[in-house]
Structures are given as C-alpha cells and as structure tokens.
Design a protein around this motif. Structure first.
Motif, PDB file in Angstrom:
ATOM      1  N   ALA A  47       1.058  -1.149   0.061  1.00 30.48           N
ATOM      2  CA  ALA A  47      -0.133   0.029   0.134  1.00 30.48           C
ATOM      3  C   ALA A  47       0.930   1.356  -0.117  1.00 30.48           C
ATOM      4  CB  ALA A  47      -0.955   0.017   1.275  1.00 30.48           C
ATOM      5  N   GLU A  48       0.595   2.182  -0.881  1.00 34.29           N
ATOM      6  CA  GLU A  48       1.535   3.406  -1.057  1.00 34.29           C
ATOM      7  C   GLU A  48       0.737   4.467  -0.536  1.00 34.29           C
ATOM      8  OE1 GLU A  48       1.683   4.488  -5.091  1.00 34.29           O
ATOM      9  OE2 GLU A  48       3.420   3.325  -5.527  1.00 34.29           O
ATOM     10  N   ASN A  49       1.396   5.561   0.083  1.00 29.34           N
ATOM     11  CA  ASN A  49       1.048   6.598   0.629  1.00 29.34           C
ATOM     12  C   ASN A  49       0.101   6.435   1.815  1.00 29.34           C
ATOM     13  OD1 ASN A  49       2.800   7.957  -0.817  1.00 29.34           O
ATOM     14  ND2 ASN A  49       1.250   8.320  -2.445  1.00 29.34           N
ATOM     15  N   ILE A  50       0.444   5.376   3.001  1.00 28.81           N
ATOM     16  CA  ILE A  50      -0.557   5.031   3.879  1.00 28.81           C
ATOM     17  C   ILE A  50      -0.677   6.085   5.065  1.00 28.81           C
ATOM     18  CG2 ILE A  50      -0.476   2.709   3.206  1.00 28.81           C
ATOM     19  CD1 ILE A  50       1.392   2.458   5.666  1.00 28.81           C
ATOM     20  N   HIS A  51       0.053   7.323   4.827  1.00 30.64           N
ATOM     21  CA  HIS A  51      -0.224   8.139   6.151  1.00 30.64           C
ATOM     22  C   HIS A  51      -1.275   8.843   6.095  1.00 30.64           C
ATOM     23  CE1 HIS A  51       2.456   9.835   2.665  1.00 30.64           C
ATOM     24  NE2 HIS A  51       1.638  10.929   3.095  1.00 30.64           N
ATOM     25  N   THR A  52      -1.995   9.522   6.910  1.00 29.37           N
ATOM     26  CA  THR A  52      -3.284  10.148   6.975  1.00 29.37           C
ATOM     27  C   THR A  52      -3.294  11.441   6.247  1.00 29.37           C
ATOM     28  OG1 THR A  52      -3.491   9.124   9.222  1.00 29.37           O
ATOM     29  CG2 THR A  52      -5.048  10.885   8.558  1.00 29.37           C
ATOM     30  N   ILE A  53      -2.389  12.237   6.287  1.00 26.47           N
ATOM     31  CA  ILE A  53      -2.447  13.630   5.726  1.00 26.47           C
ATOM     32  C   ILE A  53      -1.587  13.750   4.430  1.00 26.47           C
ATOM     33  CG2 ILE A  53      -2.153  16.022   5.936  1.00 26.47           C
ATOM     34  CD1 ILE A  53      -2.460  15.650   9.172  1.00 26.47           C
ATOM     35  N   THR A  54      -2.029  13.889   3.339  1.00 21.87           N
ATOM     36  CA  THR A  54      -1.533  13.880   2.228  1.00 21.87           C
ATOM     37  C   THR A  54      -0.121  14.569   2.204  1.00 21.87           C
ATOM     38  OG1 THR A  54      -3.732  13.826   0.936  1.00 21.87           O
ATOM     39  CG2 THR A  54      -1.907  13.947  -0.367  1.00 21.87           C
ATOM     40  N   SER A  55      -0.227  15.774   2.729  1.00 23.17           N
ATOM     41  CA  SER A  55       1.176  16.581   2.523  1.00 23.17           C
ATOM     42  C   SER A  55       1.716  16.487   4.056  1.00 23.17           C
ATOM     43  CB  SER A  55       0.954  18.076   2.280  1.00 23.17           C
ATOM     44  OG  SER A  55       2.303  18.722   2.483  1.00 23.17           O
ATOM     45  N   ASN A  56       2.749  15.587   4.177  1.00 22.09           N
ATOM     46  CA  ASN A  56       3.424  15.544   5.568  1.00 22.09           C
ATOM     47  C   ASN A  56       4.699  15.869   5.451  1.00 22.09           C
ATOM     48  OD1 ASN A  56       4.175  14.584   7.991  1.00 22.09           O
ATOM     49  ND2 ASN A  56       3.863  12.617   7.439  1.00 22.09           N
ATOM     50  N   LYS A  57       4.871  17.369   5.710  1.00 18.66           N
ATOM     51  CA  LYS A  57       6.405  17.832   5.736  1.00 18.66           C
ATOM     52  C   LYS A  57       7.019  17.541   6.943  1.00 18.66           C
ATOM     53  CE  LYS A  57       6.436  20.403   1.645  1.00 18.66           C
ATOM     54  NZ  LYS A  57       7.210  20.195   0.566  1.00 18.66           N
ATOM     55  N   THR A  58       8.334  17.070   6.947  1.00 17.04           N
ATOM     56  CA  THR A  58       9.034  16.912   8.274  1.00 17.04           C
ATOM     57  C   THR A  58      10.037  18.066   7.938  1.00 17.04           C
ATOM     58  OG1 THR A  58       8.127  14.808   8.744  1.00 17.04           O
ATOM     59  CG2 THR A  58      10.276  15.599   9.872  1.00 17.04           C
ATOM     60  N   ARG A  59      10.478  18.685   9.227  1.00 22.67           N
ATOM     61  CA  ARG A  59      11.585  19.581   9.120  1.00 22.67           C
ATOM     62  C   ARG A  59      12.644  19.131   9.764  1.00 22.67           C
ATOM     63  NH1 ARG A  59      12.750  24.467  13.137  1.00 22.67           N
ATOM     64  NH2 ARG A  59      14.393  25.354  12.261  1.00 22.67           N
ATOM     65  N   PHE A  60      14.033  18.923   9.163  1.00 19.66           N
ATOM     66  CA  PHE A  60      15.107  18.536   9.559  1.00 19.66           C
ATOM     67  C   PHE A  60      16.108  19.477   9.749  1.00 19.66           C
ATOM     68  CE2 PHE A  60      14.461  13.601   8.835  1.00 19.66           C
ATOM     69  CZ  PHE A  60      13.500  13.853   8.104  1.00 19.66           C
ATOM     70  N   VAL A  61      16.952  19.520  10.614  1.00 18.78           N
ATOM     71  CA  VAL A  61      17.892  20.559  10.614  1.00 18.78           C
ATOM     72  C   VAL A  61      19.381  19.779  10.491  1.00 18.78           C
ATOM     73  CG1 VAL A  61      16.981  22.152  12.214  1.00 18.78           C
ATOM     74  CG2 VAL A  61      18.020  20.367  13.233  1.00 18.78           C
ATOM     75  N   ILE A  62      20.318  20.544  10.116  1.00 19.41           N
ATOM     76  CA  ILE A  62      21.654  20.012  10.000  1.00 19.41           C
ATOM     77  C   ILE A  62      22.462  20.492  11.335  1.00 19.41           C
ATOM     78  CG2 ILE A  62      23.523  19.781   8.214  1.00 19.41           C
ATOM     79  CD1 ILE A  62      20.937  19.098   7.150  1.00 19.41           C
ATOM     80  N   VAL A  63      23.315  19.605  12.021  1.00 16.86           N
ATOM     81  CA  VAL A  63      23.816  20.226  13.094  1.00 16.86           C
ATOM     82  C   VAL A  63      25.414  19.818  13.183  1.00 16.86           C
ATOM     83  CG1 VAL A  63      21.938  20.009  14.540  1.00 16.86           C
ATOM     84  CG2 VAL A  63      23.332  17.970  14.422  1.00 16.86           C
ATOM     85  N   LYS A  64      26.111  20.601  13.678  1.00 16.73           N
ATOM     86  CA  LYS A  64      27.550  20.451  13.817  1.00 16.73           C
ATOM     87  C   LYS A  64      27.994  20.835  15.324  1.00 16.73           C
ATOM     88  CE  LYS A  64      30.943  21.540  11.159  1.00 16.73           C
ATOM     89  NZ  LYS A  64      32.050  22.056  10.408  1.00 16.73           N
ATOM     90  N   ALA A  65      29.082  20.603  15.637  1.00 11.32           N
ATOM     91  CA  ALA A  65      29.697  20.581  17.098  1.00 11.32           C
ATOM     92  C   ALA A  65      30.165  22.000  17.310  1.00 11.32           C
ATOM     93  CB  ALA A  65      30.723  19.622  17.338  1.00 11.32           C
ATOM     94  N   GLN A  66      30.932  22.701  16.106  1.00 10.90           N
ATOM     95  CA  GLN A  66      31.266  24.058  16.130  1.00 10.90           C
ATOM     96  C   GLN A  66      30.529  24.699  14.950  1.00 10.90           C
ATOM     97  OE1 GLN A  66      33.723  25.330  18.053  1.00 10.90           O
ATOM     98  NE2 GLN A  66      34.000  23.447  19.146  1.00 10.90           N
ATOM     99  N   ASN A  67      30.417  25.791  15.118  1.00 11.55           N
ATOM    100  CA  ASN A  67      29.627  26.724  14.285  1.00 11.55           C
ATOM    101  C   ASN A  67      30.385  26.923  13.083  1.00 11.55           C
ATOM    102  OD1 ASN A  67      27.591  28.018  13.277  1.00 11.55           O
ATOM    103  ND2 ASN A  67      27.724  29.762  14.930  1.00 11.55           N
ATOM    104  N   SER A  68      29.610  26.698  11.948  1.00  8.82           N
ATOM    105  CA  SER A  68      30.343  27.044  10.586  1.00  8.82           C
ATOM    106  C   SER A  68      30.234  28.361  10.332  1.00  8.82           C
ATOM    107  CB  SER A  68      29.231  26.201   9.419  1.00  8.82           C
ATOM    108  OG  SER A  68      29.683  24.849   9.538  1.00  8.82           O
TER     109      SER A  68
END
Lengths: 275, 275
Positions: free
Chosen positions: B163-184
C-alpha cells in the motif's frame, strides 16, 4: 444509567489514577484501548466524561490529542496534573538479567530511555498501554518479559518491581484534561483558566498584538504553541492557555481577540489544576 | 579522513533521503541507531555533520531532539523540509491479509494510525528505524511481517509495496536540521533564519514585549513554543524561530532581546529551507 468516565487504557493505568484523584472514584470507568475509542465513548453519550493526557514536560504537547479535541469539538471542562512515576516490573522470582523484552507505551519507554541504555540486552516493544502489559504478563505468566507501568499496576497484577522510578527526570508531571461532548455549566467565579485555538495570517506583528491585548486585560499566558497549517502555507494556528483572576477580564478580552484572529475557538473554560 | 554525515537509521531511511537532497551525496554516511549515537558522532569530530528531524505537522516538535541540541551545545547550520511518504511493504508474494505484525518507527506508526485501524488483525510493533525493519525482513526472509518505510527502502531491500502513501495527511512535511559541534562560518548575507532559546520569569507581559521588539526590527516569527521548566515552577523556556531580510536587523534586535530574557542562547543562524 449513570455517567461514565472513559480512560485510556485499563484499570491500573495512569489515566485510571487521574480518575481516582480527580473524581475520587474507580467505578463506572470505560477502559479504552486508544484515544479514538475514548473520544467515541464521550461523543456517544453527552453525560460521559473522558480523561486525556495533553502535555508532558519531556515530550511536550501531545498534538494528536489536541487534534482529536479540536476535530470532534470536545469541551475541556477541567485539568489535572499527575506526577508520573515509572517502574519496571515482571513475574516474581526474576532478576533484570532474565528480562529479554520490555513492553510499554511509547511515551513511557521514551521517558525511561536512559535507564534502558544500561541494559542493551533488553529489547523495547511498543504497546498500547502500560497497565495492559502488566496484566498480560500476569494472565499468560510470561517469563522474560517486563512491563513499565505505575506502582498501582504492579499491585493490581501481583508483579515484582525490579526497579523503581526509572524515568530520567525526577519530577515528571503530565497534564491531563477532562473532556465532554457538551459543555458543562461551570459557575463563572470558578473559571480561572481557558484554552484557546485560533489562526493568524502571518506572524509578523499579529501575535505581538494578541499578547498586548492579553496583557492589557491582565490575562496570564501559561502555554503557547504555534502549528503550521498544512493546507495553508505561511499561516499558523495557535494553541494558547491563559489564566486570570476575574472572568470579566477574560470576557472583555475575548471579544477583541475574536476580531483580531481567524477561526477563533474556545476549547474549554475551567478551573485550573494544582501543579 | 573526510568529514562524515551522521544520519538516524541506516541507508534507505528518511534521514538518508535528506542527506541526498541537501548534500547531494550518499557516501560518507554514519548510520546511527539512535539520536544519542548521532550526537556522539557529531561531538567526536568537529568536521562531522548530523541530520536530525525536529518537527512535523502531525506530531509537533520533537522536544527530545531540541533537548539534545540544547544540552550538547550543537549548532544548527541549516534546515531541510522533506515530504514524508509512508508505504507498507513486505516480502513479495504476500497480501495484506498475510501480514500479522507491522514494525516501524513510532512516529511512522502514528502517522499511519488511520490506515491500520482498518486492519485490526495487524499488531503494530515499535522499532528503532523504518529502513532497518525493511532490511531485516529481507535478510531474514520474514513472512507475515510488514515494514512502514520510504519507497527507497523498498527498492533497496527488494520488498513489494502492498500500500502506497498510507499516512493520514496527504502533505506531511517534516523539518530536519543540519547540526555541527562547532559553528560553521556562513556568510552573513546568506543567513535569513535563526533559532533561539531563552527563559522568561513569568509570561505576564514579558513575551508581548519580546514580540514587540521583534516586530519593531522587522523579524518574522515562524515558530514559537513554550516549555515549562521542571526545576523552576512558573518559569518558562521558549523555542523560537525567526526569519528576516537583513542580518543587521536581527543583530540589532539580538542585543535588546538578550537584555530582556534569561539564559538567552542562539541555537543556530542559517539559511532557511524551501517549504
């Protein structure tokens, strides 16, 4: 027919404990295996009450429960704070080395993550409810399986507590709300807390304006959370809790707030719980 | 030795997909089975990067990850929005009626709750990672077990999508962040988003003041969340994201905000992602 109280999980669950502390009763409970089922029981009979966990100092707001209350137009008529204490329990005569799997509610497992990191041989398995796992271990006499649950559950299902208070943070308060399908008539002088939901077009300045109004009317903010609206990019909905001394202050502010926001909705007017 | 990218889960996970989309690469990945392990890899080598899911339109903020970033003093140096699509997959030749158990990450199971409510014969089991379950089904040729994972995982581990796209809400955006130990060192003209954390004694009026300052300096609020501070009753910490056109506006506002709050902390200054 009496009014019933729908709880998430079976007797011995943390929701059961809230029923005991808030209503001082343990009978007339409806044991529900999901929050969806709980909501159905509340909608089916106007007299029924439901108890729902809503937020927690570790995992934050339980947004799916906010969504259930909002979507099903439930009314929050009260709140209760419970100090959650997690315990690892199993059939008597076993040590922690004998335990291969621990079953519990995902939130309970999350709160005991640090404890279990010391026992890499234990596999964590998500289950619908903390107390239900404890009951199953007893009913099926499951060796090698542990449950993470309340102390009440260990007493109820005669399990040995292998480790007490295994949650990471010592004080772990969870906020529960009492919900009904129809609003209860609470005398206005008893109301000192309100839960609101509304939408704003854009946060630039508009939220500052809302908070200025609240401040002007001596309303105290105790919770604020923005949620992006999936169908409407760049618009936000807000869940806000406020407390106040005088109902009239809130009543006056409400008219203004309604004009400043869209989809303004009162999720509940109630007496604040003791933290 | 090159810099490496720590992802939560193995190849085929949604974190892997973010690595591909954001960095346009699939090599030099460190597969981590927990966010704790991911953070350890980022702390161990200053050159390393980490990718962490931070919020989601269904479950809200992933507060434990905010806590990890805060506690370990990681720097957010970028963000990426991913449209999460969930698929049910299993060994070829089976139908959905053959599936007795579905294993996946708790967040994935939560997002497919409605779909699985139509299949009460299927038991949902929490697992560390979506892709890892898909790989295990292939490696051990597990019949009767399904995985909820990305389409990439089904291709990678040669499973049939039931079964494809079985999540409830059609548009399901997740926010990811890129992290480092020291600031770039990101050139200031490229910075148009900042994540802040601070504490306020009491919300009465003080938060309104903060938002007024932000408004005055043309800063746009894109996220606000209050969290009670366990050790300090009646005090709150806030996670706030702001966007702006001019770095100088933010720089000027920052000095004022620092004076108005306690424990003021910049979690990251970066270029905003495309929603």
């Amino acid at each position: 027919m009496e009014r019933k109280i729908a709880i998430q999980g079976i007797k011995g669950s943390f929701h059961h404990q809230v029923a005991k502390e808030y209503f001082n009763e343990s009978k007339n409970l409806i044991e529900c295996m999901s929050f969806d089922e709980l909501v159905k029981n509340v909608l089916d009979d106007d007299r029924n009450l439901g108890i729902m966990a809503l937020e927690n100092s570790i995992a934050g707001s339980i947004i799916p429960n906010y969504a259930l209350i909002d979507f099903n137009k439930l009314h929050i008529i009260g709140e209760h704070y419970l100090d959650i204490r997690m315990n690892l329990m199993a059939l008597p005569g076993q040590t922690i080395e004998d335990i291969r799997e621990v079953h519990s509610h995902p939130m309970a497992l999350l709160q005991c993550k640090k404890f279990f990191s010391r026992y890499p041989h234990i596999r964590l398995v998500e289950d619908a409810d903390t107390a239900e796992t404890a009951r199953r271990i007893r009913d099926k006499e499951l060796s090698g399986i542990g449950a993470v649950a309340s102390k009440v559950a260990s007493e109820m299902y005669e399990l040995s507590v292998l480790a007490e208070n295994i949650h990471t943070i010592t004080s772990n308060k969870t906020r529960f709300v009492i919900v009904k399908a129809q609003n209860s008539v609470i005398p206005k002088p008893d109301i000192d807390k309100v839960s609101l939901k509304f939408e704003l077009e854009d946060m630039q300045g508009s939220l500052a304006g809302i908070l200025n109004v609240m401040n002007e009317y001596r309303l105290n903010l105790t919770k604020i959370q923005s949620m992006p609206i999936i169908e409407k990019p760049w618009q936000y909905s807000f869940f806000i809790d406020i407390t106040f001394d005088k109902y009239a202050d809130y009543e006056n502010a409400r008219t203004t707030l309604q004009q400043m926001t869209k989809e303004f909705k009162v999720l509940g007017e109630y007496k604040k719980g003791v933290v």
